[in-house]
Scaffold this active site. Structure first.
Site, PDB file in Angstrom:
ATOM      1  N   TYR A  55      -1.566  -2.246  -4.622  1.00 13.82           N
ATOM      2  CA  TYR A  55      -1.190  -3.507  -3.954  1.00 13.82           C
ATOM      3  C   TYR A  55      -1.180  -4.685  -4.928  1.00 13.82           C
ATOM      4  CZ  TYR A  55      -2.404  -0.739   0.227  1.00 13.82           C
ATOM      5  OH  TYR A  55      -2.510   0.246   1.176  1.00 13.82           O
ATOM      6  N   ASN A 141      -2.904  10.199   3.525  1.00 14.70           N
ATOM      7  CA  ASN A 141      -1.600  10.873   3.659  1.00 14.70           C
ATOM      8  C   ASN A 141      -1.687  12.379   3.431  1.00 14.70           C
ATOM      9  OD1 ASN A 141      -0.030   8.495   4.199  1.00 14.70           O
ATOM     10  ND2 ASN A 141      -0.311   7.958   2.051  1.00 14.70           N
ATOM     11  N   TYR A 190      -3.215   3.524   9.514  1.00 14.87           N
ATOM     12  CA  TYR A 190      -2.518   2.384   8.899  1.00 14.87           C
ATOM     13  C   TYR A 190      -1.189   2.185   9.592  1.00 14.87           C
ATOM     14  CZ  TYR A 190       0.400   5.375   5.699  1.00 14.87           C
ATOM     15  OH  TYR A 190       1.274   6.280   5.148  1.00 14.87           O
ATOM     16  N   LEU A 193       0.294  -1.423  13.687  1.00 13.99           N
ATOM     17  CA  LEU A 193       1.085  -2.416  14.421  1.00 13.99           C
ATOM     18  C   LEU A 193       2.575  -2.226  14.138  1.00 13.99           C
ATOM     19  CD1 LEU A 193      -1.247  -5.486  13.755  1.00 13.99           C
ATOM     20  CD2 LEU A 193      -1.089  -4.090  15.822  1.00 13.99           C
ATOM     21  N   ILE A 251      -4.778 -13.124  12.790  1.00  7.66           N
ATOM     22  CA  ILE A 251      -5.994 -12.491  12.241  1.00  7.66           C
ATOM     23  C   ILE A 251      -7.119 -12.642  13.260  1.00  7.66           C
ATOM     24  CG2 ILE A 251      -7.789 -12.640  10.443  1.00  7.66           C
ATOM     25  CD1 ILE A 251      -5.566 -13.611   8.494  1.00  7.66           C
TER      26      ILE A 251
END
Ligand code: NAP
Length: 297
Positions: A55, A141, A190, A193, A251
């Protein structure tokens, strides 16, 4: 309410808060946003922060964590911090150095959880746990076959504490969840949303999860939002859930997940939304022999 009170025990005795803050942000967004959002998240009550070498913002996220320790909001031990090994560091001799690079950027002594994407680096990951640089080690994963491969590995010292995978009402991972539960491995969701729909990663013709009419009507019924219904769904089925947001109001909103409960009938309705839709299909990796998403689960 503080997410610190809502934790589940991992198979190595450590505890993970069931709601985590996701810090993967689009490359066009200024990295300082990661500091700002992580500070807001800690102030709002998030105690589990999910990041990764890939990231490229561990410096910024670390800055936020340390500033919240310095101002007395939290202690280091209140925070559950996850980092992940990136694919280019899978050679055993590179694993520790990738983690050490993360720790240097974070200016922290250890991470709570360190995740890998492929089985080759496992022994070296175990060494990171033994050296105290990572309290727990897990995977991300992995499909069932790959999990079994690890669990059956001769000389396995620590079984992974979790498997972090894409999971939301359109890809509810019921079978993988059952398997993980049977092995005492926590499933961490993960893109719960529906992802940030980055056009580089997500097919733009896929339906937008949070626009789903069933989520909308349930949100109305419970006087909540579709996002909160999607997060609550995971917590009630025993999944640890991540939520990413750079927006202060959202948040804070996401912390409200502990303030209501879905009834069993509505949980079943949400289960019925599954359509095995994987937003982050990782097609760029599909030629790799360890590509995880070709198996049914
Ligand atoms: P996500 O949690 O599915 O969130 C998607 C979008 O929802 C965000 O961009 C956010 O936009 C919006 N949002 C957040 N709260 C909301 C609310 N209450 N109402 C309406 N919209 C809301 O995003 P994700 O980044 O795909 O996944 C979360 C985290 O999982 C990542 O940040 C990362 O830490 C981790 N992850 C791991 C992997 C892996 O391979 N292991 C892969 C992907 C992600 P705003 O910012 O505008 O609020």
């Amino acid at each position: 309410m503080n997410s610190k009170c809502h934790r589940v025990e991992l198979n190595d005795g450590h505890f993970i808060p069931v709601l985590g803050f996701g810090t993967a942000i689009p490359s066009e967004v200024s990295k300082s946003k990661a500091t700002e959002a992580t500070r807001i998240a800690i102030d709002a009550g998030f105690r589990h922060i999910d990041s990764a070498h890939m990231y490229q913002n561990e410096e910024e996220v670390g800055l936020a964590i340390r500033s919240k320790i310095e101002d007395g909001t939290v202690k280091r031990e209140d925070i559950f911090y996850t980092s992940k090994l990136w694919c280019t560091f899978h050679r055993p001799e590179l694993v520790k150095s990738c983690l050490e690079q993360s720790l240097k950027k974070l200016q922290l002594d250890y991470v709570d959880l360190y995740l890998i994407n492929f089985p080759m680096a496992l022994k070296a990951m175990e060494k990171c746990k033994d050296a105290g640089l990572a309290k727990s080690i897990g995977v991300s994963n992995f499909n069932r076959r790959q999990l079994e491969m690890i669990l059956n590995k001769p000389g396995l010292k620590y079984k992974p504490v979790c498997n972090q995978v894409e999971c939301h009402p359109y890809l509810n991972q019921n079978k993988l969840l059952d398997f993980c539960k049977s092995k005492d491995i926590v499933l961490v969701a993960y893109s719960a949303l529906g992802t940030h729909r980055d056009k580089h990663w997500v097919d733009q013709s896929t339906p937008v999860l949070l626009d789903d009419p069933v989520l909308a009507s349930m949100a109305k019924k419970y006087k909540q939002t579709p996002a909160l219904i999607a997060l609550r769904y995971q917590i009630q089925r025993g999944v640890v859930v991540l939520a990413k947001s750079l927006n202060e109001a959202r948040i804070k909103e996401n912390m409200q997940v502990f303030e209501f409960q879905l009834c069993p009938e509505d949980m079943k309705v949400l289960d019925g939304l599954n359509r095995n839709l994987r937003y982050v299909a990782g097609v760029v990796f599909s030629g790799h022999p360890n590509f995880p998403f070709s198996d049914e689960y």
